[in-house]
Design an enzyme around this catalytic site. Structure first.
Site, PDB file in Angstrom:
ATOM      1  N   TYR A  54     -47.161  -0.132  -0.511  1.00  0.00           N
ATOM      2  CA  TYR A  54     -46.234   0.961  -1.175  1.00  0.00           C
ATOM      3  C   TYR A  54     -45.387   1.493   0.091  1.00  0.00           C
ATOM      4  O   TYR A  54     -44.329   1.853  -0.312  1.00  0.00           O
ATOM      5  CB  TYR A  54     -47.065   2.200  -1.692  1.00  0.00           C
ATOM      6  CG  TYR A  54     -47.786   1.722  -2.934  1.00  0.00           C
ATOM      7  CD1 TYR A  54     -46.958   1.526  -4.167  1.00  0.00           C
ATOM      8  CD2 TYR A  54     -49.124   1.463  -3.051  1.00  0.00           C
ATOM      9  CE1 TYR A  54     -47.487   1.032  -5.424  1.00  0.00           C
ATOM     10  CE2 TYR A  54     -49.755   0.800  -4.348  1.00  0.00           C
ATOM     11  CZ  TYR A  54     -48.995   0.784  -5.297  1.00  0.00           C
ATOM     12  OH  TYR A  54     -49.600   0.452  -6.597  1.00  0.00           O
ATOM     13  N   ARG A  57     -42.638  -0.982  -0.829  1.00  0.00           N
ATOM     14  CA  ARG A  57     -42.044  -0.671  -1.819  1.00  0.00           C
ATOM     15  C   ARG A  57     -40.920   0.142  -1.771  1.00  0.00           C
ATOM     16  O   ARG A  57     -39.771   0.297  -2.231  1.00  0.00           O
ATOM     17  CB  ARG A  57     -42.892  -0.428  -3.216  1.00  0.00           C
ATOM     18  CG  ARG A  57     -43.857  -1.404  -3.379  1.00  0.00           C
ATOM     19  CD  ARG A  57     -43.345  -2.730  -4.330  1.00  0.00           C
ATOM     20  NE  ARG A  57     -42.564  -3.677  -3.584  1.00  0.00           N
ATOM     21  CZ  ARG A  57     -42.641  -4.218  -2.662  1.00  0.00           C
ATOM     22  NH1 ARG A  57     -43.900  -4.279  -2.213  1.00  0.00           N
ATOM     23  NH2 ARG A  57     -41.691  -5.182  -2.093  1.00  0.00           N
ATOM     24  N   ASN A  88     -41.800   3.180 -14.975  1.00  0.00           N
ATOM     25  CA  ASN A  88     -41.501   2.750 -13.622  1.00  0.00           C
ATOM     26  C   ASN A  88     -41.732   3.867 -12.562  1.00  0.00           C
ATOM     27  O   ASN A  88     -41.703   4.966 -12.955  1.00  0.00           O
ATOM     28  CB  ASN A  88     -39.790   2.569 -13.616  1.00  0.00           C
ATOM     29  CG  ASN A  88     -39.565   1.290 -14.517  1.00  0.00           C
ATOM     30  OD1 ASN A  88     -40.384   0.657 -14.771  1.00  0.00           O
ATOM     31  ND2 ASN A  88     -38.290   1.275 -14.804  1.00  0.00           N
ATOM     32  N   VAL A  89     -42.242   3.434 -11.599  1.00  0.00           N
ATOM     33  CA  VAL A  89     -42.381   4.397 -10.566  1.00  0.00           C
ATOM     34  C   VAL A  89     -41.342   4.678  -9.642  1.00  0.00           C
ATOM     35  O   VAL A  89     -41.482   5.441  -8.680  1.00  0.00           O
ATOM     36  CB  VAL A  89     -43.613   3.850  -9.503  1.00  0.00           C
ATOM     37  CG1 VAL A  89     -44.728   3.629 -10.552  1.00  0.00           C
ATOM     38  CG2 VAL A  89     -43.507   2.460  -8.915  1.00  0.00           C
ATOM     39  N   HIS A 105     -46.726   6.254 -14.976  1.00  0.00           N
ATOM     40  CA  HIS A 105     -47.511   5.419 -14.038  1.00  0.00           C
ATOM     41  C   HIS A 105     -47.353   5.986 -12.478  1.00  0.00           C
ATOM     42  O   HIS A 105     -47.630   5.203 -11.488  1.00  0.00           O
ATOM     43  CB  HIS A 105     -47.319   3.841 -14.112  1.00  0.00           C
ATOM     44  CG  HIS A 105     -47.627   3.438 -15.328  1.00  0.00           C
ATOM     45  ND1 HIS A 105     -47.017   1.912 -15.940  1.00  0.00           N
ATOM     46  CD2 HIS A 105     -48.393   3.754 -16.300  1.00  0.00           C
ATOM     47  CE1 HIS A 105     -47.690   2.059 -16.776  1.00  0.00           C
ATOM     48  NE2 HIS A 105     -48.447   2.819 -17.279  1.00  0.00           N
ATOM     49  N   GLY A 173     -36.709  -2.801 -21.905  1.00  0.00           N
ATOM     50  CA  GLY A 173     -37.005  -3.460 -20.831  1.00  0.00           C
ATOM     51  C   GLY A 173     -38.543  -3.258 -20.601  1.00  0.00           C
ATOM     52  O   GLY A 173     -39.001  -3.394 -19.410  1.00  0.00           O
TER      53      GLY A 173
HETATM   54  N1  APR Z   1     -32.656  -6.037 -18.769  1.00  0.00           N
HETATM   55  C1  APR Z   1     -33.990  -5.539 -19.587  1.00  0.00           C
HETATM   56  N2  APR Z   1     -35.097  -6.045 -19.549  1.00  0.00           N
HETATM   57  C2  APR Z   1     -35.415  -7.111 -19.000  1.00  0.00           C
HETATM   58  C3  APR Z   1     -34.407  -7.343 -17.896  1.00  0.00           C
HETATM   59  C4  APR Z   1     -33.234  -6.856 -18.133  1.00  0.00           C
HETATM   60  N3  APR Z   1     -32.239  -7.387 -17.048  1.00  0.00           N
HETATM   61  N4  APR Z   1     -35.107  -8.377 -17.192  1.00  0.00           N
HETATM   62  C5  APR Z   1     -36.432  -8.443 -17.587  1.00  0.00           C
HETATM   63  N5  APR Z   1     -36.429  -7.632 -18.714  1.00  0.00           N
HETATM   64  C6  APR Z   1     -37.587  -7.490 -19.605  1.00  0.00           C
HETATM   65  C7  APR Z   1     -38.537  -8.578 -19.619  1.00  0.00           C
HETATM   66  O1  APR Z   1     -38.278  -9.559 -20.596  1.00  0.00           O
HETATM   67  C8  APR Z   1     -39.840  -7.915 -19.951  1.00  0.00           C
HETATM   68  O2  APR Z   1     -40.159  -7.950 -21.330  1.00  0.00           O
HETATM   69  O3  APR Z   1     -38.577  -6.684 -18.968  1.00  0.00           O
HETATM   70  C9  APR Z   1     -39.713  -6.669 -19.544  1.00  0.00           C
HETATM   71  C10 APR Z   1     -40.796  -6.420 -18.031  1.00  0.00           C
HETATM   72  O4  APR Z   1     -41.983  -6.461 -18.512  1.00  0.00           O
HETATM   73  P1  APR Z   1     -43.087  -6.170 -17.383  1.00  0.00           P
HETATM   74  O5  APR Z   1     -42.850  -6.744 -16.179  1.00  0.00           O
HETATM   75  O6  APR Z   1     -44.540  -6.422 -18.171  1.00  0.00           O
HETATM   76  O7  APR Z   1     -42.924  -4.626 -17.164  1.00  0.00           O
HETATM   77  P2  APR Z   1     -43.603  -3.549 -17.917  1.00  0.00           P
HETATM   78  O8  APR Z   1     -43.667  -3.684 -19.473  1.00  0.00           O
HETATM   79  O9  APR Z   1     -42.664  -2.175 -17.698  1.00  0.00           O
HETATM   80  O10 APR Z   1     -45.073  -3.351 -17.319  1.00  0.00           O
HETATM   81  C11 APR Z   1     -45.951  -2.311 -17.791  1.00  0.00           C
HETATM   82  O11 APR Z   1     -47.417  -2.920 -15.862  1.00  0.00           O
HETATM   83  O12 APR Z   1     -47.933  -3.670 -13.773  1.00  0.00           O
HETATM   84  C12 APR Z   1     -47.844  -2.439 -14.832  1.00  0.00           C
HETATM   85  O13 APR Z   1     -47.913  -0.482 -14.164  1.00  0.00           O
HETATM   86  C13 APR Z   1     -46.892  -1.576 -14.115  1.00  0.00           C
HETATM   87  O14 APR Z   1     -45.484  -0.107 -15.240  1.00  0.00           O
HETATM   88  C14 APR Z   1     -46.012  -1.592 -15.081  1.00  0.00           C
HETATM   89  C15 APR Z   1     -46.468  -1.979 -16.627  1.00  0.00           C
END
Ligand code: APR
Length: 236
Positions: A54, A57, A88-89, A105, A173
């Protein structure tokens, strides 16, 4: 009456600020197995590694900036009572100027006491590093203010309540795989317009307007679509 706009954001919101998403990294978070650095078990096994992770990060985050998508969401506050619920953190929504941001989170720039979890501290930008030796002013050890996997999500209740009250609901996203955040969509009232911005969208219920675009492009389009909804109320 101004409409209540509730926006749920995930890692994709910050992708264009240079912060990598989780699923896109193939189960790794900046080269570390997610369960080593973001789970309660991982923290118990190797707290030094988790603190170091962290710290890195935070260093990355202070060099990142809000993108046009974060900034455009602030613009929506002119027309709607706007509430952001984020997985998002990072603090990019706040730095863009959004006035209401609920973090599901946790928050990277904060730590909390391991003895009294209501004692939460924002780190000084000049001193962003913590270790297992770091103590708060009461002499208690601190940990990242992050909701690890295997831990409860304390802000899910207010998030559900906001979602129930939404007149318009937007998802940006997120791969919609991590619960309970992914379940918010189920609490949207019937008849409320729902929009989902993601270049690789997950499967969503029929009736959701999917904008297959990145966050920066998609929020621009969203503004075009939402402005007329505010104007119907005479708030335009
Ligand atoms: N704009 C919008 N969306 C995007 C972009 C972009 N430029 N680039 C990628 N994405 C999308 C991907 O297609 C995907 O659907 O963002 C999404 C990211 O998904 P994850 O990585 O699974 O993120 P998230 O859903 O926020 O994850 C949830 O997982 O690890 C844990 O706690 C962490 O908060 C996080 C949680």
């Amino acid at each position: 009456m101004r409409k209540k706009l509730v926006i749920s954001t995930g890692a994709g919101m910050s992708a264009e600020s240079g912060i990598s998403t989780f699923r896109d990294a193939g189960g790794l978070w900046e080269n570390y197995p997610v369960m080593d650095v973001a789970s309660a078990d991982g923290f118990e096994r190797n707290p030094e590694l988790v603190h170091r992770f962290y710290n890195e990060r935070r260093k990355q985050l202070i060099h990142a900036n809000p993108n046009a998508g974060h900034r455009a969401l602030v613009e929506l506050e002119k027309w709607f009572d706007t509430f952001i619920i984020t997985q998002n953190v990072d603090d990019l929504h706040e730095r863009a100027g959004s006035h209401y941001v609920l973090h599901l989170h946790g928050e990277l720039m904060k730590v909390r006491s391991m003895t009294r979890e209501d004692r939460v501290y924002t780190l000084d930008p000049d001193n962003l590093e913590t270790t297992t030796e770091t103590r708060d002013k009461f002499g208690d050890p601190v940990r990242p203010h992050i909701v690890f996997f295997q831990e409860a999500v304390p802000n899910i209740e207010p998030a559900i309540e906001l979602t129930r009250q939404a007149d318009i609901f937007v998802v940006i996203g997120t791969s919609l795989v991590v619960y309970p955040a992914a379940s918010l969509l189920h609490y949207v009232r019937r008849g409320v317009p729902v929009y989902y911005i993601d270049p690789v969208p997950a499967v969503v219920p029929p009736g959701v307007t999917v904008l297959k675009m990145t966050a920066t492009e998609g929020v621009g389009k969203l503004i075009e679509l939402l402005k007329p909804l505010a104007e119907q109320d005479g708030n335009g």
